[in-house]
Design an enzyme around this catalytic site. Structure first.
Site, PDB file in Angstrom:
ATOM      1  N   THR A  26       0.869  -1.171   0.000  1.00 34.08           N
ATOM      2  CA  THR A  26       0.000   0.000   0.000  1.00 34.08           C
ATOM      3  C   THR A  26       0.904   1.218   0.000  1.00 34.08           C
ATOM      4  OG1 THR A  26      -1.739  -1.166   1.193  1.00 34.08           O
ATOM      5  CG2 THR A  26      -1.808   1.245   1.237  1.00 34.08           C
ATOM      6  N   LYS A  82      -7.236   1.290  -2.752  1.00 40.37           N
ATOM      7  CA  LYS A  82      -6.824   0.842  -1.420  1.00 40.37           C
ATOM      8  C   LYS A  82      -7.026   1.958  -0.396  1.00 40.37           C
ATOM      9  CE  LYS A  82      -5.219  -1.813   1.800  1.00 40.37           C
ATOM     10  NZ  LYS A  82      -3.903  -2.458   1.816  1.00 40.37           N
ATOM     11  N   LYS A  87       0.580   4.766   8.484  1.00 37.22           N
ATOM     12  CA  LYS A  87       1.167   5.150   7.190  1.00 37.22           C
ATOM     13  C   LYS A  87       0.098   5.286   6.119  1.00 37.22           C
ATOM     14  CE  LYS A  87       2.445   1.958   4.596  1.00 37.22           C
ATOM     15  NZ  LYS A  87       1.922   1.103   3.492  1.00 37.22           N
TER      16      LYS A  87
END
Length: 289
Positions: A98, A173, A241
């Site tokens: 990701t 995502k 993150k």
């Protein structure tokens, strides 16, 4: 299925499960991870370890990457001993980390310049999905490259969708992580409320997990919360993150996401208390401090 020489960069929680499924399917897997010891269980199953991403990539027709942060993606592709040092026409690179949509586009442009193809293909489903080969895979890139890699995606995933051009997988995502982040707050608050009310939470889950409140997190992570299991299916540090990437992208698009901002602030507080290596379900501790 035609057997394939696969290079796989990264053997973390997600990579381990994917690699095992590739090996079970009969594919040849060439590995690189910065810590060799983490790769040894996979070597015992038949994979081969190399000491650089370049060396592993030289052996693979399709090169998968699942690493931690965008800076790690940048390094394994563009570094001195990175994947593009092993560039060869016809190879396909698939980044399942990701990461940033802009970085996915940069990788795709570089791959094209070398006569290669690239897909960004982040996944959802956690450690359970990786182990069982049931991941949801969100793909950005050309239809031509997607169709070539589909047989391999089907070894590790079930819900596999081409979302659009390079970067579209990463944007999808972000939608996934935004939905999870705020849903996790709801799951934790439901459990916190139920406990305060003196309910048997196992019975509560029997009632609500299959109704309108149902979600993957409620079915799979709420039981872990009740058991005090904080082992990572997905690390808090990685969730932070991801939320940071989503908030940056939202800011660039002049979009306000107050729910996501609140979720990130809560996880940041846990991070400051030493929770980075725990699974995202440890958010329940926020309500018990």
């Amino acid at each position: 299925m035609m057997m394939t020489n696969i290079a796989f960069i990264g053997t973390g929680v997600m990579g381990q499960g994917m690699i095992k499924n590739f090996l079970k399917a009969g594919h040849t897997v060439h590995l690189y991870t910065r810590t060799k010891e983490r790769a040894l269980p996979l070597v015992e199953l038949g994979a081969t370890w190399y000491d650089t991403a370049q060396a592993a990539a030289e052996q693979g027709d399709v090169i998968f990457t699942v690493v931690g942060y965008p800076k790690d993606v940048e390094e394994v592709y563009f570094g001195d001993y990175g994947i593009f040092k092993a560039a060869q026409q016809g190879k396909i690179v698939v980044d399942m980390t990701t990461s940033q949509p802009a970085l996915a586009k940069k990788i795709a442009d570089a791959a094209q310049a070398f006569g290669m193809e690239a897909l960004d293909a982040p996944v959802s489903g956690g450690d359970i999905g990786a182990q069982n080969g049931t991941l949801s895979i969100m793909v950005g890139g050309s239809k031509q490259a997607f169709e070539k890699v589909i047989p391999l995606f089907e070894v590790i995933g079930q819900n596999i969708v081409l979302q659009g051009e390079a970067g579209a997988g990463q944007h999808t995502k972000m939608c996934n992580q935004i939905a999870i982040a705020t849903n996790m707050i709801g799951v934790c608050e439901a459990l916190a409320y139920g406990k305060k009310a003196g309910l048997d939470m196992e019975r509560v889950l029997q009632s609500i997990a299959t109704g309108a409140a149902g979600s993957w997190s409620l079915s799979n992570l709420a039981p872990r919360m009740l058991q005090g299991d904080k082992e990572p299916g997905f690390y808090i540090r990685h969730m932070i993150k991801d939320m940071g990437i989503a908030l940056d992208e939202a800011s660039r698009m002049e979009l306000k996401l107050p729910g996501l901002a609140m979720a990130k602030a809560m996880y940041d507080e846990l991070s400051a208390k030493g929770y980075d290596q725990n699974g995202t379900q440890a958010l329940i501790d926020y309500y018990e401090m």
